[in-house]
Design an enzyme around this catalytic site. Structure first.
Site, short mmCIF file in Angstrom:
data_model
loop_
_atom_site.label_atom_id
_atom_site.label_comp_id
_atom_site.label_asym_id
_atom_site.label_seq_id
_atom_site.Cartn_x
_atom_site.Cartn_y
_atom_site.Cartn_z
N ASP A 97 39.00 49.31 43.21
CA ASP A 97 39.52 47.97 43.49
C ASP A 97 38.95 46.90 42.57
OD1 ASP A 97 41.39 46.49 44.94
OD2 ASP A 97 39.87 45.71 46.29
N ASP A 135 45.82 52.62 44.54
CA ASP A 135 45.55 51.62 43.50
C ASP A 135 45.05 52.19 42.18
OD1 ASP A 135 45.85 50.05 45.76
OD2 ASP A 135 43.99 48.95 45.54
N ASP A 177 42.94 43.21 55.69
CA ASP A 177 43.04 43.41 54.25
C ASP A 177 41.84 42.82 53.51
OD1 ASP A 177 45.63 44.65 54.19
OD2 ASP A 177 46.51 42.70 54.63
#
Length: 344
Positions: free
Chosen positions: A129, A167, A318
């Site tokens: 991330d 991701d 989130d």
């Protein structure tokens, strides 16, 4: 970036939790407030709507299930009944970053006893991330290889679907992941596919972001093959995002064509009302007014879509935006809002 659970700060919480659009999320703004208790009629409507049959395992110890039990003990029966729209449906279990073994063994033992397929998410790639809300991951390549080995070992011969590293590939394409990490990331993903596919009944889907992230789907084809797509079962779309099913199917069909017909799965956990209108940089992180999407099923009506899955666990934050707790933390008020607005 993702609204995934960060595994750096805590041992796994039962009911674990991931994306998107790599921009910062404001830490200001109002949190979604708890809505008033449902009317008796609304509660009856929920009670009459039993979850559809699903081939996937439901975790009886998820955060949602615990919340239902707590609210029932407190006399909040109408809220508890609404929340069953989450607690009684299958969600992916995210293997914890320290030692995935115990949680996966628990899930696999229960899913085999129930004759169901367990859905798992592997989310521990180094430099995960890009240092944002769900930053962390394994400290280096050797640690990741040990981790994914333990992840696979504990699946054994169980029927399993693994969503591999949300991701990770899109963050290479959009430049969020530094260039000097690209080669190692591709190698680790490719090795992870091979390791997981050694389990006889495991299907692997490499994450490919969402339709609003990488505009040209064909741009993902070569990177996905470098990450092992040829040997995987397909790719996943919309993890932790809110793009509608129609957008996911259309985008997935284009990517499937670019990859020689590879199939895909779509995360429908929170896309019932689509994305929040407005600035793309603020739509992915705890957007208000969203709803649960289509319940998990392998009966999609689309030959290319192997399943609709709840990969992001509805009700888990989130990140610290719009008043939310840290990424992956259970947020009962947000969960209740998603469930109240659900159409199914």
């Amino acid at each position: 970036m993702s609204g995934h659970r960060s595994h750096r700060h805590r041992p796994v919480v039962l009911g674990l939790a991931l994306l998107l659009l790599a921009t910062g999320c404001s830490g200001s703004g109002d949190a979604e407030r708890a809505e008033p208790p449902a009317s008796p009629a609304a509660a009856s409507s929920v009670a009459a709507s039993a979850p559809p049959a699903s081939p996937f395992w439901v975790d009886p110890h998820s955060d949602a299930a615990r919340q239902v039990a707590q609210w029932e003990a407190q006399g909040r029966n109408s809220d508890a009944q609404v929340l069953r729209r989450i607690s009684e449906r299958p969600m992916a279990l995210w293997g914890p970053g320290d030692d995935p073994g115990p949680e996966i063994r628990r899930a696999v033992t229960a899913s085999k006893a129930a004759g169901k397929t367990v859905v798992l998410t592997a989310y521990n790639i180094p430099f995960r991330d890009c240092g944002q809300h769900s930053a962390g991951g394994a400290p280096d390549a050797a640690a990741y290889r040990r981790w994914i080995g333990a992840f696979a070992d504990n699946i054994g011969d169980a029927r399993a679907i693994v969503i591999l590293e949300p991701d990770a590939v899109p963050h290479i394409i959009d430049g969020c992941t530094q260039a000097d990490h690209h080669g190692e990331r591709y190698r680790l993903l490719s090795e992870a596919v091979d390791r997981l596919k050694r389990q006889p009944n495991t299907r692997v889907y490499i994450d490919a972001g969402n339709p609003a992230w990488i505009p040209n789907a064909s741009d993902l084809a070569e990177p996905l093959f470098r990450a092992g797509l040829e040997r995987a079962d397909g790719f996943s779309l919309n993890v932790s995002n809110f793009q509608p099913d129609s957008a996911g199917r259309a985008y997935g069909a284009k990517l499937s064509k670019a990859t020689g017909g590879k199939h895909f799965v779509i995360d429908t956990s929170r896309n019932g009302d689509g994305p929040l209108p407005g600035d793309r940089g603020q739509t992915w992180c705890n957007p208000p007014g969203r709803a649960l999407g289509a319940p998990p099923t392998d009966r999609t009506g689309d030959a290319l879509v192997d399943a609709y899955l709840w990969i992001k666990r509805p009700g888990e934050s989130d990140g610290q935006c719009r008043g939310g707790p840290s990424a992956g933390t259970w947020w009962p008020d947000y969960a209740l809002g998603l469930a109240r607005r659900a159409r199914d």
